[in-house]
Design a protein around this motif. Structure first.
Motif, PDB file in Angstrom:
ATOM      1  N   SER A 138      74.275 -32.768 -46.109  1.00 31.82           N
ATOM      2  CA  SER A 138      74.777 -31.416 -46.379  1.00 31.82           C
ATOM      3  C   SER A 138      76.311 -31.390 -46.374  1.00 31.82           C
ATOM      4  N   ILE A 139      76.933 -32.212 -45.558  1.00 36.16           N
ATOM      5  CA  ILE A 139      78.401 -32.297 -45.571  1.00 36.16           C
ATOM      6  C   ILE A 139      78.881 -32.829 -46.917  1.00 36.16           C
TER       7      ILE A 139
ATOM      8  N   THR B  55      85.867 -27.123 -39.078  1.00 34.64           N
ATOM      9  CA  THR B  55      86.030 -26.634 -37.717  1.00 34.64           C
ATOM     10  C   THR B  55      84.845 -27.123 -36.896  1.00 34.64           C
ATOM     11  N   LYS B  56      84.887 -26.883 -35.603  1.00 34.22           N
ATOM     12  CA  LYS B  56      83.777 -27.323 -34.750  1.00 34.22           C
ATOM     13  C   LYS B  56      82.489 -26.563 -35.038  1.00 34.22           C
ATOM     14  N   ASP B  57      82.591 -25.428 -35.729  1.00 35.04           N
ATOM     15  CA  ASP B  57      81.410 -24.639 -36.097  1.00 35.04           C
ATOM     16  C   ASP B  57      80.847 -25.035 -37.457  1.00 35.04           C
ATOM     17  N   GLY B  58      81.470 -25.986 -38.136  1.00 35.33           N
ATOM     18  CA  GLY B  58      80.973 -26.436 -39.424  1.00 35.33           C
ATOM     19  C   GLY B  58      81.536 -25.686 -40.609  1.00 35.33           C
TER      20      GLY B  58
ATOM     21  N   SER C 218      88.706 -38.897 -43.003  1.00 32.90           N
ATOM     22  CA  SER C 218      87.673 -38.420 -42.098  1.00 32.90           C
ATOM     23  C   SER C 218      87.338 -36.962 -42.412  1.00 32.90           C
ATOM     24  N   VAL C 219      86.058 -36.642 -42.445  1.00 29.25           N
ATOM     25  CA  VAL C 219      85.641 -35.262 -42.717  1.00 29.25           C
ATOM     26  C   VAL C 219      85.987 -34.338 -41.557  1.00 29.25           C
ATOM     27  N   THR C 220      86.262 -34.899 -40.396  1.00 31.88           N
ATOM     28  CA  THR C 220      86.601 -34.059 -39.247  1.00 31.88           C
ATOM     29  C   THR C 220      87.913 -33.321 -39.471  1.00 31.88           C
ATOM     30  N   LYS C 221      88.722 -33.798 -40.406  1.00 29.31           N
ATOM     31  CA  LYS C 221      89.985 -33.151 -40.728  1.00 29.31           C
ATOM     32  C   LYS C 221      89.772 -31.821 -41.456  1.00 29.31           C
ATOM     33  N   TRP C 222      88.649 -31.678 -42.138  1.00 27.33           N
ATOM     34  CA  TRP C 222      88.427 -30.520 -43.006  1.00 27.33           C
ATOM     35  C   TRP C 222      87.438 -29.506 -42.458  1.00 27.33           C
TER      36      TRP C 222
ATOM     37  N   LYS D 206      82.631 -21.381 -46.379  1.00 22.76           N
ATOM     38  CA  LYS D 206      81.623 -22.413 -46.645  1.00 22.76           C
ATOM     39  C   LYS D 206      81.309 -23.109 -45.334  1.00 22.76           C
ATOM     40  N   LYS D 207      80.029 -23.059 -44.974  1.00 24.04           N
ATOM     41  CA  LYS D 207      79.606 -23.602 -43.686  1.00 24.04           C
ATOM     42  C   LYS D 207      78.488 -24.602 -43.911  1.00 24.04           C
ATOM     43  N   THR D 208      78.461 -25.640 -43.065  1.00 23.46           N
ATOM     44  CA  THR D 208      77.438 -26.672 -43.167  1.00 23.46           C
ATOM     45  C   THR D 208      77.021 -27.134 -41.783  1.00 23.46           C
ATOM     46  N   ASN D 209      75.949 -27.867 -41.742  1.00 24.93           N
ATOM     47  CA  ASN D 209      75.458 -28.467 -40.503  1.00 24.93           C
ATOM     48  C   ASN D 209      76.198 -29.789 -40.306  1.00 24.93           C
TER      49      ASN D 209
END
Length: 190
Positions: A25-26, A163-166, A157-161, A16-19
């Motif tokens: 979208s997140i 990757t840097k690629d979304g 924080s959503v940064t925990k879930w 699952k990928k997002t912008n």
């Protein structure tokens, strides 16, 4: 992405990928994943409120069609349009959203076999604009019930879930959400 299962077969799983620059979208991706997690735990989705909203929307469309083909032209049927469509039915629709739905994106029935000692869930979330803090809340779908439990929530924080690629790291997110569901299930009724 291909993964092997215990019985030797392989399955294809798309990550699952997002912008990451679009907080809508997140939030949408996280909410959809929470829905998958909750329904996998034995809670079936309650769509009655959505069906009521769709019915009211269909009534609004029918009235708009009636107003369009009304035997009087626009300036003469203005009161009919304003009274029926915009005030009455949109007011009812907004009242339902404001009083029942709030920020909820999922309503469920109680799990099978626990109809008398449990209520369904109302799951809601918040991801404020310009913030990375996602708040997930689980509450009773019927807060006035004798078997309703206190609300449980977490803010992380959503940064925990991601990757840097979304790409969503589902294992971490599933662990956090299942922990919240377990916390809610282990609480005593009010």
């Amino acid at each position: 992405m291909t993964t092997a299962t215990a019985n030797g077969t392989t399955t294809t799983v798309n990550p699952k990928k997002t912008n990451l620059l679009d907080h809508h979208s997140i939030k949408h991706l996280l909410d959809e994943t929470v829905t998958e997690i909750v329904t996998s735990r034995g809670y079936s989705e309650d769509v009655r409120l959505s069906n009521v909203r769709l019915l009211i929307g269909a009534i609004i469309i029918i009235i708009a069609l009636l107003a369009q083909f009304y035997n009087k032209k626009f300036p003469d049927n203005k009161n009919f349009l304003i009274g029926c469509i915009y005030v009455l039915f949109n007011g009812i629709l907004q009242l339902i959203i404001y009083t029942k739905e709030k920020n909820a994106f999922l309503f469920t029935y109680p799990p099978a076999g626990s109809a008398y000692n449990s209520t369904g869930l109302m799951v809601s979330s918040k991801l404020p604009r310009f913030s990375d803090m996602y708040t997930l809340t689980i509450a009773s779908a019927d807060p006035k019930s004798i078997s309703a439990k206190p609300t449980t929530e977490f803010t992380k924080s959503v940064t925990k879930w991601f990757t840097k690629d979304g790409v969503l790291v589902e294992g971490l997110f599933w662990k956090d959400v299942e922990g919240l569901i377990n916390d809610y299930a282990n609480k005593k009724s009010k």
